[in-house]
Design an enzyme around this catalytic site. Structure first.
Site, PDB file in Angstrom:
ATOM      1  N   PHE A  23     -46.856 -23.863   6.993  1.00  0.00           N
ATOM      2  CA  PHE A  23     -45.627 -24.125   6.565  1.00  0.00           C
ATOM      3  C   PHE A  23     -44.606 -23.854   7.618  1.00  0.00           C
ATOM      4  O   PHE A  23     -44.523 -22.934   8.396  1.00  0.00           O
ATOM      5  CB  PHE A  23     -45.075 -23.290   5.592  1.00  0.00           C
ATOM      6  CG  PHE A  23     -44.056 -23.732   4.491  1.00  0.00           C
ATOM      7  CD1 PHE A  23     -44.237 -24.661   3.751  1.00  0.00           C
ATOM      8  CD2 PHE A  23     -42.652 -23.500   4.883  1.00  0.00           C
ATOM      9  CE1 PHE A  23     -43.136 -25.179   2.641  1.00  0.00           C
ATOM     10  CE2 PHE A  23     -41.760 -23.734   4.015  1.00  0.00           C
ATOM     11  CZ  PHE A  23     -42.023 -24.696   3.174  1.00  0.00           C
ATOM     12  N   SER A  61     -46.294 -18.225   5.285  1.00  0.00           N
ATOM     13  CA  SER A  61     -46.036 -16.809   5.823  1.00  0.00           C
ATOM     14  C   SER A  61     -46.297 -15.733   4.909  1.00  0.00           C
ATOM     15  O   SER A  61     -46.896 -14.458   5.161  1.00  0.00           O
ATOM     16  CB  SER A  61     -44.561 -16.636   6.415  1.00  0.00           C
ATOM     17  OG  SER A  61     -44.335 -17.492   7.510  1.00  0.00           O
ATOM     18  N   ALA A  85     -42.802 -19.303  10.321  1.00  0.00           N
ATOM     19  CA  ALA A  85     -41.198 -19.538  10.250  1.00  0.00           C
ATOM     20  C   ALA A  85     -40.762 -19.659   8.930  1.00  0.00           C
ATOM     21  O   ALA A  85     -41.205 -20.206   8.108  1.00  0.00           O
ATOM     22  CB  ALA A  85     -41.105 -20.652  11.196  1.00  0.00           C
ATOM     23  N   THR A  91     -32.111 -20.656  -2.186  1.00  0.00           N
ATOM     24  CA  THR A  91     -32.560 -19.772  -3.131  1.00  0.00           C
ATOM     25  C   THR A  91     -32.815 -18.480  -2.475  1.00  0.00           C
ATOM     26  O   THR A  91     -33.061 -18.588  -1.294  1.00  0.00           O
ATOM     27  CB  THR A  91     -33.614 -20.506  -3.731  1.00  0.00           C
ATOM     28  OG1 THR A  91     -34.691 -20.612  -2.983  1.00  0.00           O
ATOM     29  CG2 THR A  91     -33.304 -21.971  -4.390  1.00  0.00           C
ATOM     30  N   HIS A  93     -35.724 -17.291  -2.243  1.00  0.00           N
ATOM     31  CA  HIS A  93     -37.182 -17.408  -1.889  1.00  0.00           C
ATOM     32  C   HIS A  93     -37.198 -16.958  -0.464  1.00  0.00           C
ATOM     33  O   HIS A  93     -38.228 -16.114  -0.171  1.00  0.00           O
ATOM     34  CB  HIS A  93     -37.717 -18.807  -1.995  1.00  0.00           C
ATOM     35  CG  HIS A  93     -39.017 -19.006  -1.585  1.00  0.00           C
ATOM     36  ND1 HIS A  93     -40.204 -18.456  -2.582  1.00  0.00           N
ATOM     37  CD2 HIS A  93     -39.467 -19.706  -0.724  1.00  0.00           C
ATOM     38  CE1 HIS A  93     -41.335 -18.709  -1.913  1.00  0.00           C
ATOM     39  NE2 HIS A  93     -41.021 -19.608  -0.921  1.00  0.00           N
TER      40      HIS A  93
END
Length: 160
Positions: A23, A61, A85, A91, A93
């Site tokens: 990601f 992550s 990263a 949000t 999150h």
């Protein structure tokens, strides 16, 4: 009085594992590149045929701790490097992911007595992440240097 420090002079007998989050791979790929450059310049064989370095890719992550745990439990590695990263969004999150990743990685390191370098960027913007992954400087290089120092330090401490 004894003073213990890691050295960077001989890394030829080290085994290093790198766990990289896919990601935000635009950022993590650059961190990995900087990391590999540093390791190679300090004598680590980073070639696909080499036996000093293994790289594991995880989805994000949040998954760094569990793969780090499995690698650390294998006993094969002197040190692990985690690269990720996490970029703040609209949000909460961001807070959940970075909290769990950092706590998980720290826990694995303590439980296995394997040094794990926390190379997870936490930034507010993609621009900030890219700056830390190569536009201004590449923290991947720094994380690799920390790994070499910690592996050397742990070997020194284990020999006393």
């Amino acid at each position: 009085m004894a003073t213990f420090e890691g050295k960077f002079t001989d890394a030829t007998d080290l085994h290093i594992g790198v766990v990289v989050a896919r990601f935000n791979d635009l950022v993590t790929g650059k961190l990995l590149s900087g990391c590999l450059d540093c390791l190679e310049r300090h004598g680590i064989d980073t070639s696909p045929e080499g036996n000093q370095l293994d790289i594991a890719w995880v989805p994000g992550s949040f998954e760094l701790p569990i793969v780090s745990q499995e690698l650390a439990k294998s006993g094969k590695y002197h040190v692990l490097i985690t690269l990720g990263a996490v970029i703040r969004g609209d949000t909460p999150h961001f807070e959940v992911v970075i909290s769990e990743a950092s706590k998980g990685i720290a826990s694995v390191s303590r439980e296995t007595a394997t040094p794990i370098i926390f190379g997870v960027l936490t930034t507010d913007t993609m621009q900030q992440a890219l700056e830390r992954a190569g536009i201004k400087s590449n923290l991947g290089w720094t994380y690799a240097l920390q790994a070499l120092e910690m592996a050397s330090l742990m070997k020194t401490i284990e020999s006393i």
